[in-house]
Design a protein around this motif. Structure first.
Motif, PDB file in Angstrom:
ATOM      1  N   GLY A  68       0.849  -1.189   0.000  1.00  0.00           N
ATOM      2  CA  GLY A  68       0.000   0.000   0.000  1.00  0.00           C
ATOM      3  C   GLY A  68       0.879   1.231   0.000  1.00  0.00           C
ATOM      4  N   MET A  69       0.297   2.379  -0.334  1.00  0.00           N
ATOM      5  CA  MET A  69       1.096   3.590  -0.482  1.00  0.00           C
ATOM      6  C   MET A  69       1.735   4.025   0.841  1.00  0.00           C
ATOM      7  SD  MET A  69       2.500   5.822  -2.288  1.00  0.00           S
ATOM      8  CE  MET A  69       1.760   5.743  -3.925  1.00  0.00           C
ATOM      9  N   LYS A  70       0.973   3.976   1.939  1.00  0.00           N
ATOM     10  CA  LYS A  70       1.534   4.394   3.228  1.00  0.00           C
ATOM     11  C   LYS A  70       2.744   3.538   3.597  1.00  0.00           C
ATOM     12  CE  LYS A  70      -2.247   6.650   5.723  1.00  0.00           C
ATOM     13  NZ  LYS A  70      -3.157   6.585   6.885  1.00  0.00           N
ATOM     14  N   ALA A  71       2.597   2.234   3.391  1.00  0.00           N
ATOM     15  CA  ALA A  71       3.689   1.314   3.721  1.00  0.00           C
ATOM     16  C   ALA A  71       4.888   1.553   2.821  1.00  0.00           C
ATOM     17  CB  ALA A  71       3.204  -0.130   3.586  1.00  0.00           C
ATOM     18  N   LEU A  72       4.623   1.873   1.557  1.00  0.00           N
ATOM     19  CA  LEU A  72       5.704   2.102   0.597  1.00  0.00           C
ATOM     20  C   LEU A  72       6.521   3.344   0.971  1.00  0.00           C
ATOM     21  CD1 LEU A  72       7.084   1.255  -2.026  1.00  0.00           C
ATOM     22  CD2 LEU A  72       5.320   2.494  -3.296  1.00  0.00           C
ATOM     23  N   ILE A  73       5.823   4.436   1.315  1.00  0.00           N
ATOM     24  CA  ILE A  73       6.510   5.661   1.730  1.00  0.00           C
ATOM     25  C   ILE A  73       7.273   5.421   3.035  1.00  0.00           C
ATOM     26  CG2 ILE A  73       6.150   8.020   2.579  1.00  0.00           C
ATOM     27  CD1 ILE A  73       3.923   8.317   0.523  1.00  0.00           C
ATOM     28  N   ALA A  74       6.644   4.702   3.960  1.00  0.00           N
ATOM     29  CA  ALA A  74       7.292   4.417   5.244  1.00  0.00           C
ATOM     30  C   ALA A  74       8.567   3.598   5.030  1.00  0.00           C
ATOM     31  CB  ALA A  74       6.329   3.670   6.165  1.00  0.00           C
ATOM     32  N   ASP A  75       8.500   2.628   4.116  1.00  0.00           N
ATOM     33  CA  ASP A  75       9.667   1.791   3.839  1.00  0.00           C
ATOM     34  C   ASP A  75      10.790   2.618   3.205  1.00  0.00           C
ATOM     35  OD1 ASP A  75      11.237  -0.420   3.724  1.00  0.00           O
ATOM     36  OD2 ASP A  75       9.986  -1.550   2.346  1.00  0.00           O
ATOM     37  N   ALA A  76      10.413   3.487   2.277  1.00  0.00           N
ATOM     38  CA  ALA A  76      11.420   4.353   1.641  1.00  0.00           C
ATOM     39  C   ALA A  76      12.089   5.248   2.692  1.00  0.00           C
ATOM     40  CB  ALA A  76      10.772   5.200   0.545  1.00  0.00           C
ATOM     41  N   ARG A  77      11.288   5.757   3.629  1.00  0.00           N
ATOM     42  CA  ARG A  77      11.838   6.591   4.716  1.00  0.00           C
ATOM     43  C   ARG A  77      12.856   5.809   5.543  1.00  0.00           C
ATOM     44  NH1 ARG A  77      10.090  11.136   6.958  1.00  0.00           N
ATOM     45  NH2 ARG A  77       8.488  12.323   5.888  1.00  0.00           N
ATOM     46  N   VAL A  78      12.490   4.584   5.927  1.00  0.00           N
ATOM     47  CA  VAL A  78      13.383   3.752   6.741  1.00  0.00           C
ATOM     48  C   VAL A  78      14.701   3.519   6.013  1.00  0.00           C
ATOM     49  CG1 VAL A  78      13.704   1.412   7.638  1.00  0.00           C
ATOM     50  CG2 VAL A  78      11.545   2.611   8.055  1.00  0.00           C
ATOM     51  N   ARG A  79      14.611   3.238   4.723  1.00  0.00           N
ATOM     52  CA  ARG A  79      15.824   2.954   3.953  1.00  0.00           C
ATOM     53  C   ARG A  79      16.695   4.199   3.774  1.00  0.00           C
ATOM     54  NH1 ARG A  79      15.662  -2.162   1.242  1.00  0.00           N
ATOM     55  NH2 ARG A  79      13.946  -3.313   2.195  1.00  0.00           N
ATOM     56  N   LEU A  80      16.057   5.338   3.600  1.00  0.00           N
ATOM     57  CA  LEU A  80      16.839   6.576   3.476  1.00  0.00           C
ATOM     58  C   LEU A  80      17.475   6.959   4.815  1.00  0.00           C
ATOM     59  CD1 LEU A  80      14.526   8.592   1.063  1.00  0.00           C
ATOM     60  CD2 LEU A  80      16.816   7.710   0.557  1.00  0.00           C
ATOM     61  N   GLN A  81      16.793   6.657   5.910  1.00  0.00           N
ATOM     62  CA  GLN A  81      17.396   6.900   7.233  1.00  0.00           C
ATOM     63  C   GLN A  81      18.626   6.007   7.414  1.00  0.00           C
ATOM     64  OE1 GLN A  81      16.657   9.263   9.247  1.00  0.00           O
ATOM     65  NE2 GLN A  81      14.530   9.853   8.897  1.00  0.00           N
ATOM     66  N   LEU A 107       7.008   7.231  -6.311  1.00  0.00           N
ATOM     67  CA  LEU A 107       6.597   5.840  -6.139  1.00  0.00           C
ATOM     68  C   LEU A 107       5.144   5.680  -6.576  1.00  0.00           C
ATOM     69  CD1 LEU A 107       8.034   5.585  -2.523  1.00  0.00           C
ATOM     70  CD2 LEU A 107       9.100   4.581  -4.555  1.00  0.00           C
ATOM     71  N   ALA A 108       4.876   4.699  -7.449  1.00  0.00           N
ATOM     72  CA  ALA A 108       3.521   4.471  -7.961  1.00  0.00           C
ATOM     73  C   ALA A 108       2.887   3.280  -7.260  1.00  0.00           C
ATOM     74  CB  ALA A 108       3.564   4.227  -9.467  1.00  0.00           C
ATOM     75  N   CYS A 109       1.613   3.420  -6.896  1.00  0.00           N
ATOM     76  CA  CYS A 109       0.874   2.350  -6.219  1.00  0.00           C
ATOM     77  C   CYS A 109      -0.616   2.602  -6.428  1.00  0.00           C
ATOM     78  CB  CYS A 109       1.229   2.347  -4.743  1.00  0.00           C
ATOM     79  SG  CYS A 109       0.430   1.082  -3.759  1.00  0.00           S
ATOM     80  N   ASP A 110      -1.306   1.632  -7.028  1.00  0.00           N
ATOM     81  CA  ASP A 110      -2.740   1.752  -7.273  1.00  0.00           C
ATOM     82  C   ASP A 110      -3.004   2.979  -8.169  1.00  0.00           C
ATOM     83  OD1 ASP A 110      -5.422   1.069  -7.077  1.00  0.00           O
ATOM     84  OD2 ASP A 110      -5.733   2.155  -5.213  1.00  0.00           O
ATOM     85  N   ARG A 111      -3.855   3.917  -7.721  1.00  0.00           N
ATOM     86  CA  ARG A 111      -4.167   5.111  -8.526  1.00  0.00           C
ATOM     87  C   ARG A 111      -3.345   6.315  -8.079  1.00  0.00           C
ATOM     88  NH1 ARG A 111      -8.654   7.081  -7.152  1.00  0.00           N
ATOM     89  NH2 ARG A 111      -8.985   5.780  -5.310  1.00  0.00           N
ATOM     90  N   PHE A 112      -2.324   6.087  -7.279  1.00  0.00           N
ATOM     91  CA  PHE A 112      -1.614   7.197  -6.657  1.00  0.00           C
ATOM     92  C   PHE A 112      -0.116   7.159  -6.911  1.00  0.00           C
ATOM     93  CE2 PHE A 112      -5.425   6.270  -4.252  1.00  0.00           C
ATOM     94  CZ  PHE A 112      -6.014   7.522  -4.110  1.00  0.00           C
ATOM     95  N   CYS A 113       0.487   8.323  -6.745  1.00  0.00           N
ATOM     96  CA  CYS A 113       1.935   8.422  -6.675  1.00  0.00           C
ATOM     97  C   CYS A 113       2.288   9.109  -5.362  1.00  0.00           C
ATOM     98  CB  CYS A 113       2.508   9.233  -7.839  1.00  0.00           C
ATOM     99  SG  CYS A 113       2.927   8.212  -9.274  1.00  0.00           S
ATOM    100  N   GLY A 114       3.218   8.533  -4.646  1.00  0.00           N
ATOM    101  CA  GLY A 114       3.764   9.165  -3.465  1.00  0.00           C
ATOM    102  C   GLY A 114       5.138   9.702  -3.794  1.00  0.00           C
ATOM    103  N   TYR A 115       5.549  10.736  -3.111  1.00  0.00           N
ATOM    104  CA  TYR A 115       6.892  11.261  -3.344  1.00  0.00           C
ATOM    105  C   TYR A 115       7.457  11.800  -2.037  1.00  0.00           C
ATOM    106  CZ  TYR A 115       4.122  15.587  -4.054  1.00  0.00           C
ATOM    107  OH  TYR A 115       3.240  16.640  -3.930  1.00  0.00           O
TER     108      TYR A 115
END
Length: 256
Positions: A68-81, A107-115
């Motif tokens: 999901g988008m929230k999890a994807l952004i959270a994972d990207a944050r963890v990796r950048l930290q 990051l693309a997921c479903d109908r959304f892009c997170g950045y």
């Protein structure tokens, strides 16, 4: 269950050392099949900026499939930290003040892009004939502009142009901004380092994205920055969304 995008993504990237620098400290990620793109700009004038940008991109390239988008952004944050800690440790090992890199991730997921982003590498959206900057630079220039001290035109060649206030590896605690946008059929995103945005105006970017197909657009944009002097490394990633379920597809693109 993974979160696939309902869009078909096409993208293209180009990175160039420019006409002045000896080493390209920019790096980029271009994974349309996974819905991931990024630009990282190693901090100019600091030790081994190319190592920093490469580490950031390698870290992002190993993101697992999203649920999901929230999890994807959270994972990207963890990796950048994690990348931030690695760069802080490397700087200490080399006995230099810092080894850092800006980053912009899409990051693309479903109908959304997170950045999410840190620094002055940017994300733009081209939609309905208009170009909109989705990110806000973490820089001294941006702070001066927001206070009304200088204009956009003055900012372009200001002495503090390269002074950023956030970057991966810059401080022990990495601050990242993030946001999410609902994608529309035909959306075009542009991720770029400041080597492009400092040389090419928004109007010129819009002209290229309006008239040049996605696969050739990064080449055109980089060539334009080179023609202006190419005083920094230049990176552009252009990403296009096609909604396979759009109701007007058959009307716009009738079968032969």
């Amino acid at each position: 269950m993974t979160c696939a995008s309902q869009f078909r993504w096409t993208s293209s990237a180009r990175s160039d050392v420019g006409r002045v620098r000896e080493i390209n400290e920019d790096a980029c990620l271009d994974q349309p099949e996974l819905g991931r793109w990024a630009v990282a700009d190693g901090m100019g004038g600091h030790a081994v900026g190319d190592l920093a940008s490469r580490l950031v991109i390698d870290t992002l390239s190993r993101l697992p499939p999203p649920v999901g988008m929230k999890a994807l952004i959270a994972d990207a944050r963890v990796r950048l930290q994690k990348a931030n800690r690695q760069l802080r440790n490397e700087a200490a090992r080399r006995q230099v003040q810092r080894i850092g890199s800006t980053v912009i991730v899409l990051l693309a997921c479903d109908r959304f892009c997170g950045y999410l982003w840190a620094g002055d590498s940017r994300l733009y959206l081209h939609r309905d004939g208009q170009l909109r900057q989705l990110t806000r630079d973490h820089s001294q220039i941006e702070e001066l502009k927001s206070l009304g001290v200088i204009t956009d035109e003055q900012a372009r060649h200001h002495p503090a142009q390269h002074m950023i206030t956030r970057a991966v590896g810059a401080t022990d605690r990495l601050e990242l901004d993030d946001d999410v946008i609902e994608v529309a059929d035909g959306d075009v995103f542009l991720l770029c380092s400041d080597g492009l945005s400092n040389e090419v105006t928004d109007e010129e970017m819009l002209a290229v994205l309006t008239t040049v197909e996605c696969k050739r657009a990064p080449e055109e944009l980089v060539e334009l920055a080179l023609a202006r002097g190419g005083r920094d490394n230049i990176t552009a990633v252009v990403v296009q969304a096609e909604d396979l379920n759009a109701s007007d597809k058959t009307l716009l693109n009738p079968a032969p």
